[in-house]
Design an enzyme around this catalytic site. Structure first.
Site, PDB file in Angstrom:
ATOM      1  CD1 TRP A  39     -10.413  10.677  -7.475  1.00  0.00           C
ATOM      2  CD2 TRP A  39     -12.260  10.104  -8.583  1.00  0.00           C
ATOM      3  NE1 TRP A  39     -11.469  10.909  -6.644  1.00  0.00           N
ATOM      4  CE2 TRP A  39     -12.626  10.577  -7.302  1.00  0.00           C
ATOM      5  CE3 TRP A  39     -13.266   9.696  -9.454  1.00  0.00           C
ATOM      6  CZ2 TRP A  39     -13.964  10.636  -6.875  1.00  0.00           C
ATOM      7  CZ3 TRP A  39     -14.596   9.754  -9.038  1.00  0.00           C
ATOM      8  CH2 TRP A  39     -14.928  10.216  -7.757  1.00  0.00           C
ATOM      9  CG  ASN A  72      -8.506   2.677  -1.033  1.00  0.00           C
ATOM     10  OD1 ASN A  72      -8.448   3.721  -1.665  1.00  0.00           O
ATOM     11  ND2 ASN A  72      -8.165   1.499  -1.549  1.00  0.00           N
ATOM     12  CD  GLU A  97      -2.844  -1.037  -0.107  1.00  0.00           C
ATOM     13  OE1 GLU A  97      -3.356   0.058  -0.430  1.00  0.00           O
ATOM     14  OE2 GLU A  97      -2.981  -2.070  -0.793  1.00  0.00           O
ATOM     15  CD1 TRP A 112     -11.601  10.804 -15.704  1.00  0.00           C
ATOM     16  CD2 TRP A 112     -10.396  11.743 -14.077  1.00  0.00           C
ATOM     17  NE1 TRP A 112     -10.497  11.374 -16.284  1.00  0.00           N
ATOM     18  CE2 TRP A 112      -9.734  11.957 -15.313  1.00  0.00           C
ATOM     19  CE3 TRP A 112      -9.826  12.250 -12.911  1.00  0.00           C
ATOM     20  CZ2 TRP A 112      -8.521  12.651 -15.405  1.00  0.00           C
ATOM     21  CZ3 TRP A 112      -8.623  12.941 -12.995  1.00  0.00           C
ATOM     22  CH2 TRP A 112      -7.990  13.142 -14.235  1.00  0.00           C
ATOM     23  CD1 TRP A 114     -16.045  12.803 -20.533  1.00  0.00           C
ATOM     24  CD2 TRP A 114     -17.251  11.451 -19.231  1.00  0.00           C
ATOM     25  NE1 TRP A 114     -15.178  11.910 -19.944  1.00  0.00           N
ATOM     26  CE2 TRP A 114     -15.892  11.063 -19.143  1.00  0.00           C
ATOM     27  CE3 TRP A 114     -18.202  10.740 -18.497  1.00  0.00           C
ATOM     28  CZ2 TRP A 114     -15.465   9.997 -18.352  1.00  0.00           C
ATOM     29  CZ3 TRP A 114     -17.772   9.677 -17.703  1.00  0.00           C
ATOM     30  CH2 TRP A 114     -16.422   9.311 -17.640  1.00  0.00           C
ATOM     31  CD1 TRP A 125      -1.042  -0.472  -4.210  1.00  0.00           C
ATOM     32  CD2 TRP A 125      -1.302   0.613  -6.153  1.00  0.00           C
ATOM     33  NE1 TRP A 125      -1.453  -1.384  -5.148  1.00  0.00           N
ATOM     34  CE2 TRP A 125      -1.628  -0.749  -6.345  1.00  0.00           C
ATOM     35  CE3 TRP A 125      -1.391   1.479  -7.231  1.00  0.00           C
ATOM     36  CZ2 TRP A 125      -2.031  -1.252  -7.575  1.00  0.00           C
ATOM     37  CZ3 TRP A 125      -1.795   0.981  -8.467  1.00  0.00           C
ATOM     38  CH2 TRP A 125      -2.113  -0.377  -8.629  1.00  0.00           C
TER      39      TRP A 125
END
Length: 481
Positions: free
Chosen positions: A382, A341, A274, A359, A305, A277
């Site tokens: 995102w 998360n 983690e 997003w 969109w 990341w």
């Protein structure tokens, strides 16, 4: 002994602070925070982050005063103008700082370093925020785009690294050096959730260490499984402390390794990944700076969109979508400045894929409301969920928050905490109240549309619509580099 400036940004700690350590080796040190948010562009802190920054600086000042020093606060149109003024004022011969990695921050720091050196002032920067700076881990001179090989390369380099001790003493700051009261910077926003932040969080280096110790004592064992359950404290909740540099990743890794006697078990390996990341997100933002506001996968630039539906947007930000797991998360965010998360992914998926809202809209909302809003992490998170980033979830991966809630909040502890209107609903229907029989709703004293909203989107129909829309991108041929 000569004077030097320790230019403080997001390194609000004394331990393992290479800029501070280097400055103290050669000089008497003036700790300086400069308020010039317009320079930071997209990295300028949002409302919740400004709240944290105020209290984090306050905690650092208290530490410094306890050692005979103090925090000097200045404000200006640019950091360089303030640094030039204070070096003239104090005859400081050097400026030391720890690096930041957003595109605007990198350009600012390059200009500051060149300008100071041009005036004969020693200017030096260091890595305090990451295990590996974004340019260190590369493959044949090219950046990684997939997490697993990137993290394997990090592990090969070695993540257990030496840490620097906290200073024993700090030099006294001459009273002639004037500064601004912290409260004049306007960092404390008038936000309706400020009371919730105060109840939930304690910014500062000491509080960060307490968080880490609690995690080691109570949550490291079983972390690999428990980290996905939002109803329990199965994670460290260190993310805002890491973002503001109140604790560093080297300190975290070294402390965990020490607790485990140097043996990395499955839970620790997953926890370290983690942290990985976080490293990977900074690696990507550095090498692909356009991702600040554009998708890494350039095919997504052509995605049609629809106009943002204000009804759907308002339902999402207020936690009134009629989808319990998402609503619980959005209300947790509103009241505490944080969201688990697992729930973040579900909330993001619902917005982008079921509601077809770009997003970037959700990223901006999280940026303003999260106390741990980190530009690299926020953007990559995102884009991962949307399917347009590096190592992204495939376009057809659409979270089903009903099933996700049943899997990760089966007892309903999380949803009931944030949605008290559903407290009497049986576990079987808690995450899908729209499917509950009428007699079950009646027994729970729940009338959909009155006590709790009907779903604003049909999960099945909106999923099919999203798949049809996103599938068009798959056939688009474009150079993704």
């Amino acid at each position: 002994m000569t004077l030097a400036i320790w230019w403080i940004r997001r390194d609000l700690r004394l331990g393992d602070n290479p800029a501070l350590s280097a400055a103290l080796r050669h000089h008497k040190v003036i700790p300086l925070y400069i308020h010039a948010p317009e320079e930071e562009g997209a990295a300028a802190p949002g409302a919740a982050s400004r709240w944290w920054l105020h209290h984090g600086l306050q905690a650092l000042d208290a530490q410094l005063r306890g050692m005979g020093s103090r925090l000097v606060v200045r404000e200006g149109r640019s950091a360089l103008s303030v640094l030039e003024a204070i070096t003239r004022e104090t005859s400081a011969e050097a400026v030391y700082w720890n690096r930041q990695y957003a595109p605007t921050q990198i350009e600012r720091d390059k200009g500051v370093k060149a300008a100071l050196r041009g005036k004969g002032i020693h200017a030096e920067s260091f890595n305090a925020a990451l295990l590996f700076e974004p340019w260190v881990i590369e493959r044949e001179g090219k950046p990684y785009r997939v997490f697993t090989p990137y993290w394997n390369a990090c592990l090969k380099h070695g993540i257990d690294q030496p840490v620097l001790p906290s200073p024993v003493v700090m030099p006294q700051i001459p009273s002639s050096i004037q500064d601004l009261p912290l409260g004049t910077l306007g960092l404390l926003p008038k936000i309706p959730w400020a009371l919730g932040l105060e109840e939930r969080w304690s910014p500062g280096e000491a509080a960060a260490w307490k968080k880490l110790e609690r995690f080691l004592d109570q949550a490291l064992e079983g972390y690999k499984t428990h980290r996905d359950r939002p109803g329990i404290e199965g994670t460290t909740r260190l993310s805002p402390h890491l973002h503001f540099g109140e604790i560093g990743p080297r300190q975290v890794v070294r402390t965990v390794m020490s607790r485990l006697g140097g043996v990395i078990n499955a839970d620790a390996a997953h926890f370290f990944s983690e942290l990985g990341w976080r490293e990977f997100s900074h690696h990507l933002l550095f090498h692909f700076p356009h991702t600040v506001d554009h998708p890494m996968d350039r095919r997504w630039n052509a995605f049609p969109w629809p106009a943002v539906d204000p009804r759907l947007w308002q339902a999402w930000i207020t936690g009134c979508t009629g989808i319990p797991l998402v609503d619980a998360g959005m209300r947790e965010l509103w009241h505490t400045g944080w969201m688990h998360n697992r729930v973040r992914m579900n909330a993001a998926s619902l917005l982008v894929k079921n509601m077809l809202i770009p997003w970037q809209e959700g990223e901006r909302w999280f940026w303003d409301t999260l106390v741990d809003a980190d530009l690299a992490n926020n953007i990559q998170g995102w884009q991962w969920t949307a399917g347009c980033g590096a190592d992204a979830a495939p376009y057809f991966r659409i979270f089903n928050p009903g099933l996700q809630g049943e899997r990760f909040d089966g007892s309903g502890e999380y949803v009931r905490r944030w949605l008290p209107e559903l407290v009497s609903l049986p576990d079987r229907w808690l995450h899908r109240p729209w499917a509950a029989p009428a007699n079950v709703l009646c027994d729970a004293g729940l009338r959909l549309g009155e006590h709790y909203p009907h779903p604003v989107v049909d999960l099945g129909e909106s999923r099919s619509r999203a798949l049809a829309s996103f599938a068009q991108l798959k056939a688009t041929k474009i150079n993704l580099t």
